[in-house]
Design a protein around this motif. Structure first.
Motif, PDB file in Angstrom:
ATOM      1  N   VAL A  91       0.858  -1.181   0.000  1.00 44.12           N
ATOM      2  CA  VAL A  91       0.000   0.000   0.000  1.00 44.12           C
ATOM      3  C   VAL A  91       0.906   1.246   0.000  1.00 44.12           C
ATOM      4  O   VAL A  91       1.974   1.240   0.624  1.00 44.12           O
ATOM      5  CB  VAL A  91      -0.906  -0.023   1.256  1.00 44.12           C
ATOM      6  CG1 VAL A  91      -1.661   1.280   1.417  1.00 44.12           C
ATOM      7  CG2 VAL A  91      -1.851  -1.214   1.182  1.00 44.12           C
ATOM      8  N   GLY A 130       8.160  -0.434  11.392  1.00 43.88           N
ATOM      9  CA  GLY A 130       6.997  -0.976  10.699  1.00 43.88           C
ATOM     10  C   GLY A 130       6.574  -0.232   9.444  1.00 43.88           C
ATOM     11  O   GLY A 130       5.452  -0.404   8.974  1.00 43.88           O
ATOM     12  N   LYS A 175      10.625  -1.194   5.654  1.00 45.04           N
ATOM     13  CA  LYS A 175      12.018  -1.164   5.157  1.00 45.04           C
ATOM     14  C   LYS A 175      12.531  -2.580   4.838  1.00 45.04           C
ATOM     15  O   LYS A 175      13.035  -2.842   3.740  1.00 45.04           O
ATOM     16  CB  LYS A 175      12.942  -0.481   6.189  1.00 45.04           C
ATOM     17  CG  LYS A 175      12.540   0.955   6.502  1.00 45.04           C
ATOM     18  CD  LYS A 175      13.477   1.594   7.493  1.00 45.04           C
ATOM     19  CE  LYS A 175      13.438   0.978   8.875  1.00 45.04           C
ATOM     20  NZ  LYS A 175      12.142   1.135   9.587  1.00 45.04           N
ATOM     21  N   THR A 176      12.396  -3.482   5.799  1.00 47.68           N
ATOM     22  CA  THR A 176      12.934  -4.830   5.599  1.00 47.68           C
ATOM     23  C   THR A 176      12.165  -5.559   4.495  1.00 47.68           C
ATOM     24  O   THR A 176      12.770  -6.211   3.630  1.00 47.68           O
ATOM     25  CB  THR A 176      12.859  -5.639   6.916  1.00 47.68           C
ATOM     26  OG1 THR A 176      13.494  -4.873   7.940  1.00 47.68           O
ATOM     27  CG2 THR A 176      13.553  -6.976   6.787  1.00 47.68           C
ATOM     28  N   THR A 177      10.850  -5.403   4.502  1.00 48.50           N
ATOM     29  CA  THR A 177      10.026  -6.097   3.504  1.00 48.50           C
ATOM     30  C   THR A 177      10.389  -5.630   2.090  1.00 48.50           C
ATOM     31  O   THR A 177      10.511  -6.448   1.173  1.00 48.50           O
ATOM     32  CB  THR A 177       8.525  -5.818   3.769  1.00 48.50           C
ATOM     33  OG1 THR A 177       8.293  -5.952   5.164  1.00 48.50           O
ATOM     34  CG2 THR A 177       7.638  -6.761   3.015  1.00 48.50           C
ATOM     35  N   ARG A 197       3.264  -2.825  11.159  1.00 44.19           N
ATOM     36  CA  ARG A 197       3.482  -3.986  12.031  1.00 44.19           C
ATOM     37  C   ARG A 197       2.432  -4.009  13.135  1.00 44.19           C
ATOM     38  O   ARG A 197       1.933  -5.064  13.532  1.00 44.19           O
ATOM     39  CB  ARG A 197       4.887  -4.003  12.625  1.00 44.19           C
ATOM     40  CG  ARG A 197       5.063  -5.239  13.500  1.00 44.19           C
ATOM     41  CD  ARG A 197       6.431  -5.483  14.080  1.00 44.19           C
ATOM     42  NE  ARG A 197       7.471  -5.468  13.083  1.00 44.19           N
ATOM     43  CZ  ARG A 197       8.324  -4.473  12.952  1.00 44.19           C
ATOM     44  NH1 ARG A 197       8.264  -3.427  13.764  1.00 44.19           N
ATOM     45  NH2 ARG A 197       9.242  -4.509  12.030  1.00 44.19           N
ATOM     46  N   ARG A 218      -0.645  -5.382  11.676  1.00 44.57           N
ATOM     47  CA  ARG A 218      -0.537  -6.837  11.515  1.00 44.57           C
ATOM     48  C   ARG A 218      -0.808  -7.544  12.840  1.00 44.57           C
ATOM     49  O   ARG A 218      -1.540  -8.527  12.909  1.00 44.57           O
ATOM     50  CB  ARG A 218       0.857  -7.214  10.987  1.00 44.57           C
ATOM     51  CG  ARG A 218       0.894  -8.649  10.493  1.00 44.57           C
ATOM     52  CD  ARG A 218       2.270  -9.070  10.044  1.00 44.57           C
ATOM     53  NE  ARG A 218       3.210  -9.101  11.156  1.00 44.57           N
ATOM     54  CZ  ARG A 218       4.519  -9.135  11.011  1.00 44.57           C
ATOM     55  NH1 ARG A 218       5.043  -9.081   9.818  1.00 44.57           N
ATOM     56  NH2 ARG A 218       5.301  -9.186  12.072  1.00 44.57           N
ATOM     57  N   TYR A 278       2.532   5.857   8.017  1.00 41.54           N
ATOM     58  CA  TYR A 278       1.288   5.722   7.254  1.00 41.54           C
ATOM     59  C   TYR A 278       0.175   6.581   7.843  1.00 41.54           C
ATOM     60  O   TYR A 278       0.079   6.757   9.045  1.00 41.54           O
ATOM     61  CB  TYR A 278       0.847   4.251   7.217  1.00 41.54           C
ATOM     62  CG  TYR A 278       1.801   3.384   6.437  1.00 41.54           C
ATOM     63  CD1 TYR A 278       1.986   3.572   5.080  1.00 41.54           C
ATOM     64  CD2 TYR A 278       2.539   2.387   7.068  1.00 41.54           C
ATOM     65  CE1 TYR A 278       2.882   2.790   4.367  1.00 41.54           C
ATOM     66  CE2 TYR A 278       3.441   1.596   6.360  1.00 41.54           C
ATOM     67  CZ  TYR A 278       3.605   1.805   5.004  1.00 41.54           C
ATOM     68  OH  TYR A 278       4.496   1.047   4.296  1.00 41.54           O
TER      69      TYR A 278
HETATM   70  N1  LIG Z   1       3.015  -0.488   2.428  1.00 34.78           N
HETATM   71  C1  LIG Z   1       2.722  -1.654   3.015  1.00 34.78           C
HETATM   72  N2  LIG Z   1       1.687  -2.389   2.556  1.00 34.78           N
HETATM   73  C2  LIG Z   1       1.376  -3.581   3.126  1.00 34.78           C
HETATM   74  N3  LIG Z   1       2.040  -4.110   4.184  1.00 34.78           N
HETATM   75  C3  LIG Z   1       3.079  -3.413   4.688  1.00 34.78           C
HETATM   76  C4  LIG Z   1       3.474  -2.148   4.138  1.00 34.78           C
HETATM   77  N4  LIG Z   1       4.540  -1.677   4.840  1.00 34.78           N
HETATM   78  C5  LIG Z   1       4.797  -2.591   5.784  1.00 34.78           C
HETATM   79  N5  LIG Z   1       3.950  -3.640   5.699  1.00 34.78           N
HETATM   80  C6  LIG Z   1       3.921  -4.829   6.573  1.00 34.78           C
HETATM   81  O1  LIG Z   1       4.226  -4.402   7.899  1.00 34.78           O
HETATM   82  C7  LIG Z   1       5.067  -5.324   8.561  1.00 34.78           C
HETATM   83  C8  LIG Z   1       6.317  -4.626   9.078  1.00 34.78           C
HETATM   84  O2  LIG Z   1       7.145  -4.233   8.000  1.00 34.78           O
HETATM   85  P1  LIG Z   1       8.759  -4.263   8.079  1.00 34.78           P
HETATM   86  O3  LIG Z   1       9.205  -5.327   9.035  1.00 34.78           O
HETATM   87  O4  LIG Z   1       9.262  -4.339   6.684  1.00 34.78           O
HETATM   88  O5  LIG Z   1       9.033  -2.828   8.703  1.00 34.78           O
HETATM   89  P2  LIG Z   1      10.458  -2.148   9.067  1.00 34.78           P
HETATM   90  O6  LIG Z   1      10.407  -0.774   8.526  1.00 34.78           O
HETATM   91  O7  LIG Z   1      11.564  -3.039   8.624  1.00 34.78           O
HETATM   92  O8  LIG Z   1      10.395  -2.079  10.665  1.00 34.78           O
HETATM   93  P3  LIG Z   1      11.630  -2.008  11.734  1.00 34.78           P
HETATM   94  O9  LIG Z   1      12.254  -0.678  11.584  1.00 34.78           O
HETATM   95  O10 LIG Z   1      10.954  -2.135  13.055  1.00 34.78           O
HETATM   96  O11 LIG Z   1      12.557  -3.128  11.405  1.00 34.78           O
HETATM   97  C9  LIG Z   1       5.336  -6.443   7.566  1.00 34.78           C
HETATM   98  O12 LIG Z   1       4.427  -7.493   7.834  1.00 34.78           O
HETATM   99  C10 LIG Z   1       5.046  -5.811   6.214  1.00 34.78           C
HETATM  100  O13 LIG Z   1       4.620  -6.781   5.288  1.00 34.78           O
END
Ligand SMILES: Nc1ncnc2c1ncn2[C@@H]1O[C@H](COP(=O)(O)OP(=O)(O)OP(=O)(O)O)[C@@H](O)[C@H]1O
Ligand SMILES: [Mg+2]
Length: 307
Positions: free
Chosen positions: A50, A93, A96-98, A266, A269, A219
């Protein structure tokens, strides 16, 4: 995208991009036009993400540059190899990692990386305890990441101890290798915005080595709602109207509290996964349910008063 090279009278080459492709059917000789959608693959890969407009645009730019570079190369024109190292700044959340994981796949599909694997590392994976150990550890990690993406989370922890810290040696080793081996290895440094800014200001040579700096925004409530509905539907659940209203009110409150403690997607989720457990307990207690009951997550299941 179909391209055509046209040499004009002065010998200049014009590259014409077609967004329609002509297809002639062999048996009837009929001509059809098929619309070319050069970014379809990228759109598909990111369809479950999204928002993230900036990121999607950047990836399309990289792809377009590669295709055009290939065409230029065929004509003997100069083309420089793209450096793809990236910095990701964003709160918890925000994806970034995803996204980094997804890029490994996309870059592999684009032929930019030979293996497309993803290695996630943190300070302890790079920094050793005695002199000489850090450079070796970092080199080994880069070796493992060759052909893929090396993702270093909370990158600023490498600079934790200042000048005398071995983390500095890790940064120097990374910098050296990202220039030598940039053709088959992508380094992504990630972390929270404030700490990343500070880290970059303390290591002035670093920022210019990363042509792509992406900000992962917090978001908005609408986007969080879209993520929530999508997460439920991926698991074959659906929020009732009443559950949606409750969740929206809850997220509005949450996003107005101190941003720092809110983990964006996150958090959503966790709410959905928790609701699925609550839903299961509720139905089991009831011991009689329809297909609709099995699908619907209610306001009660969300259990958000206590979170
Ligand atoms: N734009 C998006 N649309 C759908 N799902 C998302 C989106 N952004 C994040 N998510 C979901 O949110 C969850 C957290 O994302 P992620 O672990 O990649 O965040 P992060 O930025 O790496 O967090 P952190 O800094 O705590 O490591 C995952 O399950 C991911 O699939
Ligand atoms: Mg992460």
């Amino acid at each position: 995208m179909e391209t055509q090279m046209i040499r004009n009278r002065n010998g200049q080459i014009n590259i014409v991009l077609h967004d329609k492709k002509e297809v002639r059917l062999e048996n009837t000789g009929q001509v059809h036009y098929i619309e070319n959608r050069p970014f379809m693959h990228i759109d598909q890969e990111f369809s479950s993400f999204v928002a993230m407009k900036e990121l999607k645009r950047t990836i399309k730019e990289i792809y377009a540059t590669i295709v055009i570079n290939e065409k230029r190369e065929q004509l003997g024109l100069t083309c420089s190899k793209q450096v793809l190292h990236m910095l990701f700044k964003g709160n918890p959340g925000t994806g970034k990692t995803t996204v980094a994981r997804k890029l490994a796949k996309i870059y592999f599909d684009m032929n930019l990386l030979s293996k497309g694997h993803f290695i996630e590392a943190e300070r302890a994976d790079l920094v050793g305890e005695y002199i000489g150990q850090t450079a070796q550890k970092t080199r080994n990690l880069i070796q493992k990441a060759m052909g893929g993406i090396l993702f270093i989370d909370e990158a600023y922890s490498l600079a934790r101890g200042g000048e005398k810290d071995f983390g500095k040696e890790a940064i120097d080793t990374l910098v050296k290798h990202m220039e030598d081996k940039h053709n088959d290895f992508v380094l992504i440094l990630a972390g929270y915005p404030f700490e990343m800014e500070r880290f970059l200001s303390l290591n002035p040579g670093l920022q210019s080595r990363f042509p792509f700096i992406l900000d992962f925004q917090d978001y908005e409530v609408d986007q969080l709602m879209e993520i929530a509905k999508q997460m439920a539907s991926e698991r074959e659940y659906k929020l009732t109207k009443e559950a949606e209203i409750e969740l929206r009110a809850h997220l509005t409150r949450k996003t107005h509290e101190i941003k720092r403690n809110f983990s964006n997607a996150r958090y959503v989720r966790n709410v959905i996964e928790n609701a699925i457990r609550m839903h299961a307990v509720r139905l089991l207690r009831k011991n009689e349910f329809s297909t609709e009951d099995l699908i619907q997550l209610t306001g009660k299941d969300l259990h958000i008063d206590t979170i």
